[in-house]
Enzyme design. Structure first.
Site, short mmCIF file in Angstrom:
data_model
loop_
_atom_site.label_atom_id
_atom_site.label_comp_id
_atom_site.label_asym_id
_atom_site.label_seq_id
_atom_site.Cartn_x
_atom_site.Cartn_y
_atom_site.Cartn_z
N ASP A 8 -8.92 -2.72 -7.05
CA ASP A 8 -8.50 -2.37 -5.65
C ASP A 8 -9.23 -2.32 -4.83
OD1 ASP A 8 -5.01 -1.85 -3.93
OD2 ASP A 8 -6.50 -0.94 -3.56
N HIS A 61 -7.00 -5.76 -1.56
CA HIS A 61 -5.69 -4.30 -1.29
C HIS A 61 -4.94 -5.13 -0.38
CE1 HIS A 61 -4.12 -0.67 -1.12
NE2 HIS A 61 -4.65 -0.75 0.01
N SER A 90 0.54 -1.50 -0.34
CA SER A 90 -0.23 -0.34 -0.39
C SER A 90 0.35 1.36 0.02
CB SER A 90 -0.89 0.20 1.03
OG SER A 90 -1.80 1.23 1.35
#
Length: 404
Positions: A279, A346, A183
């Site tokens: 995502d 994610h 991330s």
């Protein structure tokens, strides 16, 4: 603009992610029994360099030493956790582990790519494995100070101080090294990849792995640029421009260079992009955030992809196609790797269920961990791109229990 937070369920810990005052309550499928717990080490030398968290506290990391065949191999994982693009949201981060080591856990579980168990992490289990904590709010790129608010934007200095500390702890002798991140940490990995490579002699095998870091500069459902606006706030507030790769800033504006799509073409170090095609963080916070969906037409779709209607799925297919288009040139290099699966998730490398488990997501019968290992050790080329949704039945999709 309020802070945007990126997150995932890591190991057996359910991470509740805050967007403003909202919480992401995500169903967790990554239960691990008896995970390795690794203690926090603060970087004592950082203060003299001004390499401090948002509140001025010392940055830190968690290190589990390698052994045997992995004694001289190093995996450095840059923690993710969103960003802050205005003074109030950065001040808020000072009250939690994302902006202050005073609130960081004294021990954290190492799972997925950080696991010490061969059956959970076949290629990296006995490496020196490090998690560098994230407490600057700009993907380790900030370089500034807001005296009035008591904020230190020192992400770049934290990165440098952490690397210096690890080199002293043995990383200077590495024969293999891998910089990774998920991330906001995945974005940081892309930004710092060549800088990491420069730490080592040419004889050291050095590569980078970015998980869920392909944040796109793309239009939202209203035709605006929600994420570009937010990234612009970060770059301007935290003075990130001076820390971004000059290979990008020499030809584009700094905000554009905060986006991975504009940095990738000039990265010289072998890089692996691990990303879901849909995502969920970008779906919820960039493509269809509440701010551009006042009537709530995307509310159910944001929460659960099974509630997306045909038009919404078509929009998301366009997002997937745009991502793949940006990766075309990148994928032509033999040294680079890809694993783009058609899931609504994610971050996948630190979750045991998505990294390496009996029911892990697959592309052509290959798990994420196998694909990354095959690429890193050059056992085979890895250019794994899934067919479009809904063809993949192996996904571990994130479903949100509360409306977003």
């Amino acid at each position: 603009m309020k802070a945007l937070w990126a997150c995932a369920s890591l190991g057996f810990v359910l991470v509740n992610c805050v967007h403003g005052l909202e919480r992401w309550n995500v169903s967790n499928r990554s239960l691990v029994s008896n995970p390795l717990l690794v203690g926090l080490t603060l970087i004592q030398s950082a203060a003299a360099q001004g390499a401090v968290c948002l509140d001025g506290s010392l940055p830190g990391y968690h290190l589990h030493p390698g052994y045997g065949s992995g004694a001289n191999s190093w995996l450095v994982n840059l923690e993710g956790g969103g960003w802050c693009g205005d003074v109030s949201s950065c001040v808020f981060r000072k009250t939690n582990r994302r902006g202050s080591s005073n609130y960081m856990e004294k021990e954290i579980p190492f799972t997925g790519i950080l696991s010490d168990k061969r059956e959970e992490n076949p290629d990296f289990y006995n490496w020196n494995r490090v998690k560098v904590r994230y407490c600057d709010g700009a993907s380790f790129t900030g370089e500034g100070h807001n005296r009035a608010a008591g904020l230190f934007f020192r992400g770049q200095r934290i990165y440098v101080a952490a690397m210096q500390e690890l080199m002293l702890r043995g990383m200077r002798n590495a024969d293999q090294a891998l910089l990774a991140g998920c991330s906001a940490g995945g974005l940081a990995t892309i930004q710092h990849c060549d800088e990491f490579r420069a730490l080592f002699p040419g004889s050291t095998r050095v590569k980078c792995l970015a998980d869920a870091g392909m944040f796109l500069d793309t239009a939202d459902i209203a035709g605006g640029r929600t994420l570009r606006s937010f990234f612009g706030d970060i770059v301007n507030l935290q003075h990130s421009a001076r820390s971004l790769p000059t290979s990008c800033t020499s030809r584009m504006d700094a905000i554009s260079c905060f986006f991975p799509q504009n940095v990738l073409p000039n990265i010289q170090t072998p890089l692996f992009i691990l990303n879901t095609a849909y995502d969920v963080w970008q779906l919820q916070q960039s493509l269809a955030p509440k701010t551009v969906d006042p009537q709530g037409r995307w509310a159910k779709c944001r929460r659960n992809h099974l509630f997306c209607d045909t038009n919404q799925i078509n929009f998301l297919q366009g997002f997937r196609n745009e991502m793949l288009n940006y990766l075309k040139g990148f994928s032509t290099s033999r040294q680079n790797g890809l694993f783009i699966n058609s899931c609504f998730a994610h971050c996948q490398m630190e979750r045991q269920d998505t990294w390496y488990a009996s029911n892990s997501p697959l592309i052509e019968n290959k798990r994420v961990a196998t694909a990354v290992g095959d690429w890193y050790f050059e056992r085979t080329l890895v250019k794994a791109i899934d067919c479009a949704y809904p063809c993949d039945r192996t996904c571990h999709n994130l479903v949100f229990k509360t409306s977003n």
